[in-house]
Design an enzyme around this catalytic site. Structure first.
Site, PDB file in Angstrom:
ATOM      1  N   LYS A  71      58.658  -4.385   7.745  1.00  0.00           N
ATOM      2  CA  LYS A  71      57.777  -5.192   6.895  1.00  0.00           C
ATOM      3  C   LYS A  71      58.367  -6.583   6.666  1.00  0.00           C
ATOM      4  O   LYS A  71      57.651  -7.590   6.720  1.00  0.00           O
ATOM      5  CB  LYS A  71      57.546  -4.478   5.563  1.00  0.00           C
ATOM      6  N   GLN A 115      58.595   0.548  -2.152  1.00  0.00           N
ATOM      7  CA  GLN A 115      58.601   1.540  -1.085  1.00  0.00           C
ATOM      8  C   GLN A 115      58.648   2.955  -1.666  1.00  0.00           C
ATOM      9  O   GLN A 115      59.522   3.290  -2.458  1.00  0.00           O
ATOM     10  CB  GLN A 115      59.805   1.307  -0.163  1.00  0.00           C
ATOM     11  N   ASP A 138      49.665  -3.329  -1.788  1.00  0.00           N
ATOM     12  CA  ASP A 138      49.537  -1.989  -1.221  1.00  0.00           C
ATOM     13  C   ASP A 138      48.169  -1.390  -1.520  1.00  0.00           C
ATOM     14  O   ASP A 138      47.754  -0.420  -0.893  1.00  0.00           O
ATOM     15  CB  ASP A 138      50.622  -1.061  -1.796  1.00  0.00           C
TER      16      ASP A 138
END
Length: 303
Positions: A71, A115, A138
């Site tokens: 990422k 995460q 997200d």
């Protein structure tokens, strides 16, 4: 149905990637979208705004660190600012929340990602709720999920968002088609069905406890599998010509990466299929970048 064989032939940098007109490559389509993102990032920079993505990782899980590195590398490649916050597994929930609050107030950060999974002593729901919905790239915050369900503008969960783009960019019909979702997670299954419903598909949700699963999946024009079981879906589960999207990321008995779909078994019967790796995975990161870009563009409009 038109896929992207010509696109593949024109993209010399991907000559070594073995695909054909039946294989839907997130690697190829994702790269095309990232080039578009990079152009828009450059335009923002000309206005004095550099999109910023902050990623928080807790602990030392190797798989999570691999995802985070990918990422970070991807965000830098399109010209974004990337901030990585690595916290020990012993970090307290309050310490983690304090870090999120700091990022919420940082005007140079437009997207915040924590995460998952997190250690057991940290409440994931509380962490997600703490992220500013305007920076929730997200698409997990209940405010964004709720807006998505009723069709309002919101950050969309990256994997379902990426799958929609795969279908759109390959000219796969969605309107009037029967889409069957195998899996009901909050991250993939549930939002996936809603996004397809909004595009006028007829949607059926199935899961690990669905009786006579194959009776449902064999009706699918579009079959999306996100159940987390190695090679769970085979040729007996699909009808001739179905488009099969495999969200799974597992390892087989030989340690080789594979999906929730038995690719070799399903390939000939399918009308189109995503590979693992190289299918849905690259699209998830791509749409994370897209959400970060959209957040930065919105900030620029308001300034």
């Amino acid at each position: 149905m038109v896929y992207y064989q010509n696109l593949l032939r024109s993209n010399n940098s991907l000559e070594d990637y073995s695909v054909n007109e039946k294989v839907i490559s997130g690697k190829v389509i994702g790269q095309q979208i990232r080039e578009e993102i990079q152009e828009r990032v450059e335009r923002l920079k000309e206005q004095g705004v550099t999109p910023g993505l902050a990623v928080i990782i807790v602990g030392d899980d190797p798989a999570s660190h691999t995802y985070v590195r990918n990422k970070q590398k991807s965000s830098l490649a399109v010209g974004m600012k990337s901030e990585l916050i690595e916290l020990p597994v012993t970090v307290t929930e309050e310490e983690l929340l304090k870090e999120i609050h700091r990022l919420n107030e940082d005007d140079t950060i437009h997207g915040i990602l924590v995460q998952l999974p997190l250690p057991e002593h940290i409440d994931e729901d509380r962490v997600i709720l703490t992220i500013d919905p305007a920076k929730d790239v997200d698409g997990f915050h209940p405010e964004n999920v709720g807006k998505m369900i009723i069709g309002q503008r919101a950050f969309l969960s990256c994997t379902p968002y990426g799958i929609v783009k795969l279908l759109e960019r390959t000219n796969t019909p969605i309107k009037g088609q029967h889409a069957v979702i195998v899996g009901r997670s909050n991250i993939v299954g549930k939002p996936m069905g809603q996004l397809l419903l909004q595009r006028d598909a007829t949607v059926t949700y199935t899961h690990s406890r669905t009786e006579n699963l194959a009776e449902h999946t064999k009706q699918a024009d579009i079959l999306i599998v996100a159940i987390g079981r190695t090679k769970f879906i085979n040729e007996t589960h699909i009808k001739e010509g179905a488009v099969v999207i495999d969200v799974g990321m597992n390892r087989d008995e030989n340690g080789k990466l594979c999906g929730d779909v038995d690719y070799d078994s399903v390939y000939d019967k399918s009308g189109a299929i995503t590979p693992v790796p190289g299918g849905v995975g690259p699209m998830t990161i791509t749409m994370l970048l897209k959400n970060t870009l959209l957040s930065a563009e919105e900030t620029c409009k308001q300034s």
